[in-house]
Design an enzyme around this catalytic site. Structure first.
Site, mmCIF file in Angstrom:
data_model
loop_
_atom_site.group_PDB
_atom_site.id
_atom_site.type_symbol
_atom_site.label_atom_id
_atom_site.label_comp_id
_atom_site.label_asym_id
_atom_site.label_seq_id
_atom_site.Cartn_x
_atom_site.Cartn_y
_atom_site.Cartn_z
ATOM 1 N N THR A 187 0.876 -1.289 0.032
ATOM 2 C CA THR A 187 0.636 0.386 0.830
ATOM 3 C C THR A 187 0.973 1.353 -0.590
ATOM 4 O OG1 THR A 187 -0.091 -0.057 2.146
ATOM 5 C CG2 THR A 187 -1.667 -1.464 1.397
ATOM 6 N N TRP A 445 -20.341 15.267 11.114
ATOM 7 C CA TRP A 445 -19.421 15.362 9.822
ATOM 8 C C TRP A 445 -19.671 15.908 8.350
ATOM 9 C CZ3 TRP A 445 -17.639 9.838 10.234
ATOM 10 C CH2 TRP A 445 -17.488 8.629 11.602
#
Ligand code: ADP
Length: 543
Positions: A187, A445
């Site tokens: 990754t 959020w």
């Protein structure tokens, strides 16, 4: 009781055998580092990948050994894909866009014994070879005559010289357990050290089967396929395998990823299907628009890796009649999780209503199970409204990282993706953010992706990143960082006014920062960590 079916294991070598036998003359085209366009086909790739396997045997490279590549998309890289994995070694695709130190760290962590590199990356080899004692062989992907002679380089072997010795020799791919490791990919490690996802023959074949389906990539022997997504970015989303499975023509862009090179290759090779991250397609569209160019053969394009801005989907569909398949996945998922294709019941909707669905990241393919979980750990409803941490499982999702001393990342058998999403009644997911990019303002959020998508739909903006900045009262407030198109002007007030009516007032960014460019990471995605670092000294204008 033992089943009554044939028990052949699913091995990557079966793909190249199939392509050779049934689609041997289907072309494999590559723009090379040498500058020319090289023409090969599946039969030749099959022959030369067997030469690679024999050449590895001759160097006594043991089974299970990691063989690394540092290469663009091209036929030699494809031969290594099959030659290395097919002969029971592990193909490790290194990302050349990482810093030299990171590449050396990864080589050491994977204990690669061989590195095969394109000539573009000679400077990287010079910088790292002394810190990579595990590497026994350095293979330059070139003719013998092109081998660089430089005292700063380790002893090099030319790829063409290396495999030439095995022309005409017969080779039978070995048979072994399908759960054997076939390839690995690290990754990009935006936080902490990169982690390694290890794929098996079984996971790779099952993933390829799934991606070929009509409702996924819908690949066919009729297609000419251009993976712009690099072969070092999660195996070019599995396309080198899936294309062999269907016998498609394969077109590799090599190092030519600018708009002009990609466009020319598409037109010359009759590309019908392409795949890449949004930043690459932005370069292509920016090149084509002022020249009034159109695509003559391109029908579909997969866009994924980061959220595809709605403006890009509109452009492809409305201006160029190219269908965009918005896809979501990650390195740990081989990478595919969802693709956005409509269902039968959506066909009667208006184009506008269909577009609302197309903007989502799509629905799970067979083999991928999804769920979203709230703060309390409870599973959330699939109503398209509730959002939570997205978890996945399936036969091509990793169980653990390679050489990971921190224990398996799985929670009750599910892999936590680190993404925040909604799932609607029809199973379509919408990624609202990566959990580390979500902006938390006054207990609510705010989706940075939504703020970016709106900015990107403004005709003067070519790129936008939204980040949260500390605020004494609200914890965090969104700020949008934008890059303007050449010769365009836009004021802060104009952009903020553009948000009006599109999102709730409290979600509108507190400020706009105009920059020349936004840092891009090793896989072509915006690097918000770096952007935050660059803006460390920035303070919000607090009224
Ligand atoms: P890395 O995690 O190293 O950046 P990956 O390429 O594996 O590399 O990235 C996976 C992540 O990319 C996903 O977890 C998600 O956050 C993001 N991503 C991928 N596709 C999309 C998409 N279509 N929309 C939004 N985010 C996406």
């Amino acid at each position: 009781m033992r089943g009554l079916m044939q028990g052949d294991h699913l091995l990557i070598s079966s793909l190249i055998e199939f392509a050779n036998k049934n689609h041997g003359d289907a072309e494999v085209i590559s723009r090379r580092v040498e500058g020319d366009i090289h023409r090969s086909n599946w039969a030749t790739v099959s022959k030369r990948s067997k030469q690679v396997a024999l050449a590895l045997d001759a160097l006594n490279v043991g089974t299970g050994t990691r063989v690394a590549t540092l290469a663009w998309n091209g036929y030699r890289h494809l031969e290594l894909y099959y030659g290395v994995s097919g002969s029971q070694r592990v193909l490790h695709t290194l990302n050349p866009r990482l810093l030299a130190d990171q590449i050396a760290w990864i080589i050491d962590h994977a204990q690669d014994q061989m590195v095969c590199f394109d000539m573009t990356f000679v400077p990287i080899i010079k910088a790292i070879h002394k810190s990579c004692p595990c590497v026994k062989h350095w293979i330059a992907l070139c003719d013998e005559s092109a081998l660089p002679k430089d005292s700063d380089l380790p002893e090099l072997i030319s790829y063409e010289g290396w495999i030439k010795g095995f022309v005409g020799q017969s080779y039978a791919w070995p048979l072994f357990d399908e759960n054997t490791a076939s390839s690995m990919c690290y990754t990009s490690g935006t936080t902490g050290h990169p982690k390694a996802a290890l794929y098996s023959h079984r996971s790779t074949i099952l993933h390829a089967f799934a991606t070929c389906q009509t409702d996924v990539f819908g690949l066919s022997a009729k297609d000419s396929i251009l993976p712009v997504v690099p072969m070092f970015h999660v195996n070019a989303w599995g396309l080198p395998y899936a294309c062999a499975m269907v016998g498609a023509k394969l077109v590799f862009p090599g190092p030519g990823l600018d708009g002009k090179s990609v466009y020319e290759l598409m037109e010359q090779e009759g590309v019908t299907f392409a795949a890449g991250v949004p930043t690459v397609w932005q370069m292509l569209l920016n090149y084509m628009a002022p020249l009034g160019f159109k695509f003559s053969t391109l029908k579909r394009t997969i866009i994924g890796g980061s959220a595809c801005p709605p403006a890009m989907i509109h452009s492809f569909q409305d201006q160029y009649s190219v269908e965009v398949l918005h896809a979501w996945g990650m390195t740990e998922m081989s990478p595919l999780g969802t693709v956005c294709t409509l269902k039968n019941k959506h066909l009667k909707l208006t184009r506008e209503e269909q577009m609302k669905i197309r903007l989502k990241q799509g629905r799970a393919l067979y083999g991928v199970d999804l769920k979203i979980v709230g703060d309390s750990g409870d599973e959330l409803p699939h109503d398209g409204v509730a959002f939570g941490d997205l978890y996945v499982k399936g036969p091509w999702v990793i169980e653990n990282y390679y050489r990971n001393d921190q224990g398996s990342p799985l929670i009750d058998g599910w892999f936590p993706t680190g993404d925040v999403a909604t799932i609607d009644l029809d199973g379509f997911i919408q990624i609202t953010d990566r959990s580390k990019d979500v902006i938390k303002s006054g207990g609510e959020w705010i989706s940075s992706i939504e703020i970016e998508n709106i900015a990107m739909s403004h005709p003067s903006i070519t790129m936008a990143a939204c980040i949260g900045v500390a605020h004494p009262k609200w914890d965090e407030r969104p700020v949008v960082v934008v890059v303007l198109r050449p010769e365009r002007t836009l004021t802060k007030a104009e952009l903020l006014a553009f948000y009006e009516g599109k999102i709730a007032k409290w979600q509108v960014p507190d400020d706009v920062i105009f920059v020349e460019n936004i840092p891009i990471g090793a896989t072509g995605k915006m690097l918000k960590t770096k952007l935050r670092e660059q803006l460390k000294a920035y303070a919000l204008p607090i009224a």
